[in-house]
Design an enzyme around this catalytic site. Structure first.
Site, PDB file in Angstrom:
ATOM      1  N   GLY A   9     -83.679 -26.056  80.575  1.00 54.99           N
ATOM      2  CA  GLY A   9     -84.887 -25.253  80.389  1.00 54.99           C
ATOM      3  C   GLY A   9     -85.160 -24.962  78.932  1.00 54.99           C
ATOM      4  O   GLY A   9     -85.563 -23.860  78.553  1.00 54.99           O
ATOM      5  N   SER A  11     -87.389 -26.132  76.744  1.00 52.36           N
ATOM      6  CA  SER A  11     -88.675 -26.427  76.108  1.00 52.36           C
ATOM      7  C   SER A  11     -89.483 -25.191  75.753  1.00 52.36           C
ATOM      8  O   SER A  11     -90.435 -25.273  74.975  1.00 52.36           O
ATOM      9  CB  SER A  11     -89.525 -27.329  77.021  1.00 52.36           C
ATOM     10  N   ARG A  12     -89.115 -24.012  76.298  1.00 53.50           N
ATOM     11  CA  ARG A  12     -89.903 -22.812  76.001  1.00 53.50           C
ATOM     12  C   ARG A  12     -89.087 -21.560  76.309  1.00 53.50           C
ATOM     13  O   ARG A  12     -87.997 -21.625  76.874  1.00 53.50           O
ATOM     14  CB  ARG A  12     -91.201 -22.785  76.829  1.00 53.50           C
ATOM     15  N   ASN A  83     -79.740 -22.383  81.844  1.00 54.32           N
ATOM     16  CA  ASN A  83     -80.818 -21.436  81.581  1.00 54.32           C
ATOM     17  C   ASN A  83     -82.037 -21.644  82.469  1.00 54.32           C
ATOM     18  O   ASN A  83     -82.729 -20.683  82.806  1.00 54.32           O
ATOM     19  CB  ASN A  83     -81.241 -21.533  80.112  1.00 54.32           C
ATOM     20  N   TYR A 146     -85.923 -15.112  94.455  1.00 53.49           N
ATOM     21  CA  TYR A 146     -85.432 -15.066  93.082  1.00 53.49           C
ATOM     22  C   TYR A 146     -84.160 -14.230  92.993  1.00 53.49           C
ATOM     23  O   TYR A 146     -83.171 -14.641  92.355  1.00 53.49           O
ATOM     24  CB  TYR A 146     -86.518 -14.491  92.164  1.00 53.49           C
ATOM     25  N   ALA A 148     -82.021 -13.571  95.359  1.00 50.72           N
ATOM     26  CA  ALA A 148     -80.929 -14.292  96.016  1.00 50.72           C
ATOM     27  C   ALA A 148     -80.332 -15.333  95.082  1.00 50.72           C
ATOM     28  O   ALA A 148     -79.102 -15.497  95.009  1.00 50.72           O
ATOM     29  CB  ALA A 148     -81.431 -14.949  97.301  1.00 50.72           C
ATOM     30  N   LYS A 150     -80.280 -15.323  91.771  1.00 52.26           N
ATOM     31  CA  LYS A 150     -79.587 -14.740  90.627  1.00 52.26           C
ATOM     32  C   LYS A 150     -78.338 -13.964  91.053  1.00 52.26           C
ATOM     33  O   LYS A 150     -77.326 -13.983  90.326  1.00 52.26           O
ATOM     34  CB  LYS A 150     -80.543 -13.847  89.833  1.00 52.26           C
TER      35      LYS A 150
END
Length: 250
Positions: A9, A11-12, A83, A146, A148, A150
């Site tokens: 992840g 790119s931003r 990430n 989300y 769940a 994390k």
């Protein structure tokens, strides 16, 4: 320093900040992003032109593609920074396309498969850093998929720390709360509109219980990741680093 680190992840947002910070500290980077378009954009950035840097396009929700990527890996890795993540919301009583499969595949299954597949290449000692979330500690209405993912990522962190500790590989999770990224600010705008509040007022309400009275910056998250990857953090493992007070209003 010639230690190689893979950042997903990249790119931003937080991932890009992590990549920039690690490049400044002399790490050699493998930068993974979700598609050819974002990969080409990333190749234009200065971090992608650092000596030894490589950019990869990979759909982390594609289980087969993740396995193929890991099997094709060549060379040693000092660290993996998991990430990449997506956040899609849907309440239990709401109708619409259910986000569970996509969120779990990207946020939980992919880090598991990628890390497992690359472990033969991770040096001893070495580092694994998982970017979890404040919502890996607390639930929030509408965020069950989300949360769940994390909660699960933190659980995997603690399991891997026990499995890999005697080999000198540390495994830690960083749990940002609100961070001033483009994605977060869109979330703020959406939640403010739902409550009939202005973005500015809603931002102040979110920040009120936080110690710093503001969002963290992506660079502040990146600095913590850089410390965990460093030699100085060799005695720290199995921890989930919550960056500030949990904000949770529904």
């Amino acid at each position: 320093m010639s230690k190689r680190v893979l950042v997903t992840g990249a790119s931003r947002g937080i991932g890009f900040a992590i990549a920039e910070t690690l490049a400044e500290k002399g790490y050699v980077l493998d930068l993974l992003t979700s598609c050819d378009v974002s990969a080409n954009d990333l190749r234009e950035k200065a971090i992608a032109r650092q000596p030894g840097a490589r950019v990869h396009a990979l759909d982390l929700a594609d289980v087969s593609a993740v396995k193929v990527f890991a099997r094709a890996w060549k060379g040693e890795l000092w660290g993996i920074v998991n990430n990449a993540g997506i956040c899609r919301t849907l309440g239990l009583l709401e109708s619409g396309d259910d986000p569970l499969d996509d969120v779990l595949l990207t946020n939980l299954t992919a880090p598991y498969l990628l890390t497992k597949g690359l472990m033969p290449h991770v040096s001893r000692p070495g580092r694994i850093v998982n970017i979890a979330s404040q919502l890996g500690h607390e639930g929030r209405a509408g965020y069950s998929a989300y949360c769940a993912s994390k909660f699960g990522l933190i659980g995997m962190t603690k399991c891997w720390a026990k499995e890999l500790g005697d080999q000198g590989v540390t495994v830690n999770a960083v749990c940002p709360g609100w961070v001033g990224t483009e994605m977060s600010m869109k979330d703020v705008a959406r939640m403010a509109a739902k409550r009939g509040a202005t973005v500015e007022r809603f931002y102040r309400d979110i920040c009120a219980p936080l110690e710093l009275k503001r969002f963290n910056t992506p660079t502040e998250v990146a600095n913590l990741v850089a410390f965990i990857l460093s030699e100085e953090a060799s005695g720290i493992t199995g921890r989930d680093w919550l960056m500030h007070t949990v904000w949770n209003q529904g």
